[in-house]
Design a protein around this motif. Structure first.
Motif, PDB file in Angstrom:
ATOM      1  N   VAL A 172       0.858  -1.179   0.000  1.00  0.00           N
ATOM      2  CA  VAL A 172       0.000   0.000   0.000  1.00  0.00           C
ATOM      3  C   VAL A 172       0.893   1.227   0.000  1.00  0.00           C
ATOM      4  O   VAL A 172       0.953   1.982  -0.974  1.00  0.00           O
ATOM      5  CB  VAL A 172      -0.951   0.010   1.211  1.00  0.00           C
ATOM      6  N   GLU A 191      -3.784   2.643   4.226  1.00  0.00           N
ATOM      7  CA  GLU A 191      -2.689   2.651   5.190  1.00  0.00           C
ATOM      8  C   GLU A 191      -2.458   4.058   5.731  1.00  0.00           C
ATOM      9  O   GLU A 191      -2.359   5.018   4.970  1.00  0.00           O
ATOM     10  CB  GLU A 191      -1.391   2.151   4.551  1.00  0.00           C
ATOM     11  N   VAL A 196      -2.952  -0.816   8.476  1.00  0.00           N
ATOM     12  CA  VAL A 196      -3.671  -1.065   7.230  1.00  0.00           C
ATOM     13  C   VAL A 196      -5.053  -1.632   7.536  1.00  0.00           C
ATOM     14  O   VAL A 196      -5.185  -2.566   8.336  1.00  0.00           O
ATOM     15  CB  VAL A 196      -2.903  -2.064   6.320  1.00  0.00           C
TER      16      VAL A 196
END
Length: 287
Positions: A172, A191, A196
Motif C-alpha cells: 500500500v 494505510e 492497514v
C-alpha cells in the motif's frame, strides 16, 4: 612476408565483420506510445459519460495519485464498434490461480503519471481513423486526506477496480498486504500511521464512464472507461516518427464516501464508508 600477409588478411577480415555489423543494425521503427495523466480539473462524469455532481449524503475529494495500471487498451473506429471489435493494442496477463479468471496483478505493469505504459510499432496497428479509446483500468494507488479525532491526516489507498483481480501480495505504502486470492472490483486497502485496513466497495458502485453506452455498451464490472479523440486519430501506415497518446483521466472528486458528519471530510473511524473509487472520465490526447 608471411607475417605481412597474415596481418593484411586479419585487417580485411576485421573490416568485413565491421561492415557486416553496421549493415545489421536494426532500423528504428516509429512507435505508438501510451502514457497516462491524472487531471483533477477534468470534467466529472457519470456512467453514461455526462457531467454529474456528488449525490446528497455523500462527499468526495480529488486524490493525489501515485501510480496506476491498466489491463486492456482498444482503439475503436466508431461509436457503434462493439467492445473487442476495434484495434486491441494491449491486453495484460490473466490467471485462474485464484479460481475464476482474473487479472494477474503480479504481472501487471504499474506506472506513474507521464511514464511510458506501452510502446509498440506503429505498423502493428491497422491503418485507419479511430474516434474512440477504451481502457480497462485495474489498479490505483493514491493519497487522500481524512479526519481522526478532530485532526487531519493523510493516508495511502490502494484500490483494485478491474473486473476480477488475483493478488498474491502488494504494497500500500510502507506496509505489505498478503492476499493469495481473487478480489472483485472495488476491493481496497488503506494505510496510515503504519496501520492497514481493508474493505470492499458495494457491487456496481464503481463509476465507469462510457459516453457511447447506448451504441456500444461494456459488461458490468469491467471498468472499461471510454473516451473520444477530439479530432479523431488517424494512422496512415506511412508514419516516420513516434506518436504519443496521453490518456488523460479525470480524478475530479473521484474518491467518494457516505457521510455520517456532513463536513466534507472522510472520517472512517465514525463509520463513513467508501462507495466509489472509479476514474471520472477519459480524454485521449494525441501529442
Amino acid at each position: 612476408m608471411k607475417m605481412r600477409s597474415f596481418l593484411l588478411a586479419l585487417m580485411c577480415c576485421s573490416l568485413f565483420w565491421s561492415c557486416k555489423d553496421d549493415d545489421a543494425q536494426p532500423v528504428n521503427e516509429p512507435q505508438l506510445i501510451i502514457k497516462f495523466k491524472f487531471d483533477p480539473t477534468q470534467e466529472r462524469l457519470g456512467n453514461l459519460g455526462t457531467p454529474v455532481g456528488i449525490p446528497e449524503g455523500n462527499a468526495a475529494q480529488s486524490p493525489n495519485f501515485n501510480v496506476m495500471s491498466a489491463h486492456y487498451i482498444e482503439l475503436a473506429p466508431t461509436a457503434t464498434t462493439a467492445l473487442g471489435d476495434g484495434q486491441i493494442i494491449y491486453k495484460g496477463l490473466e490467471t485462474t490461480a485464484g479460481g475464476a479468471n482474473a487479472v494477474d496483478f503480479q504481472q501487471a505493469k504499474i506506472v506513474t503519471e507521464n511514464e511510458t505504459f506501452l510502446s509498440i510499432p506503429l505498423n502493428s496497428v491497422q491503418a485507419g481513423t479511430y474516434e474512440w479509446a477504451r481502457i480497462s483500468l485495474t489498479y490505483q494507488n493514491y493519497n487522500i486526506g481524512f479526519l481522526f479525532n478532530g485532526t487531519d491526516y493523510t493516508g495511502t489507498l490502494a484500490s483494485f477496480v478491474g473486473f476480477n483481480n488475483y493478488i498474491t501480495n502488494y504494497d500500500v505504502d510502507t506496509q505489505n498486504v498478503i492476499v493469495n486470492d481473487n478480489k472483485l472490483q472495488g476491493y481496497w486497502a488503506f494505510e496510515t500511521l503504519g496501520n492497514v485496513s481493508e474493505g470492499q466497495a458495494p457491487d456496481g458502485a464503481t463509476t465507469v464512464p462510457n459516453p457511447i453506452a447506448n451504441t456500444s455498451p461494456v459488461p458490468p464490472g469491467s471498468c472499461v472507461v471510454t473516451g473520444e479523440f477530439e479530432n479523431g486519430f488517424t494512422i496512415t501506415g506511412e508514419e516516420t516518427q513516434n506518436v504519443v497518446i496521453t490518456m488523460s483521466l479525470s480524478t475530479n472528486n473521484s474518491f467518494e464516501w457516505t457521510e455520517v458528519t456532513a463536513d466534507g471530510k472522510f472520517e472512517p473511524s465514525i463509520g463513513e464508508q467508501v462507495v466509489d473509487m472509479g476514474f471520472r472520465g477519459l480524454k485521449p490526447i494525441v501529442e
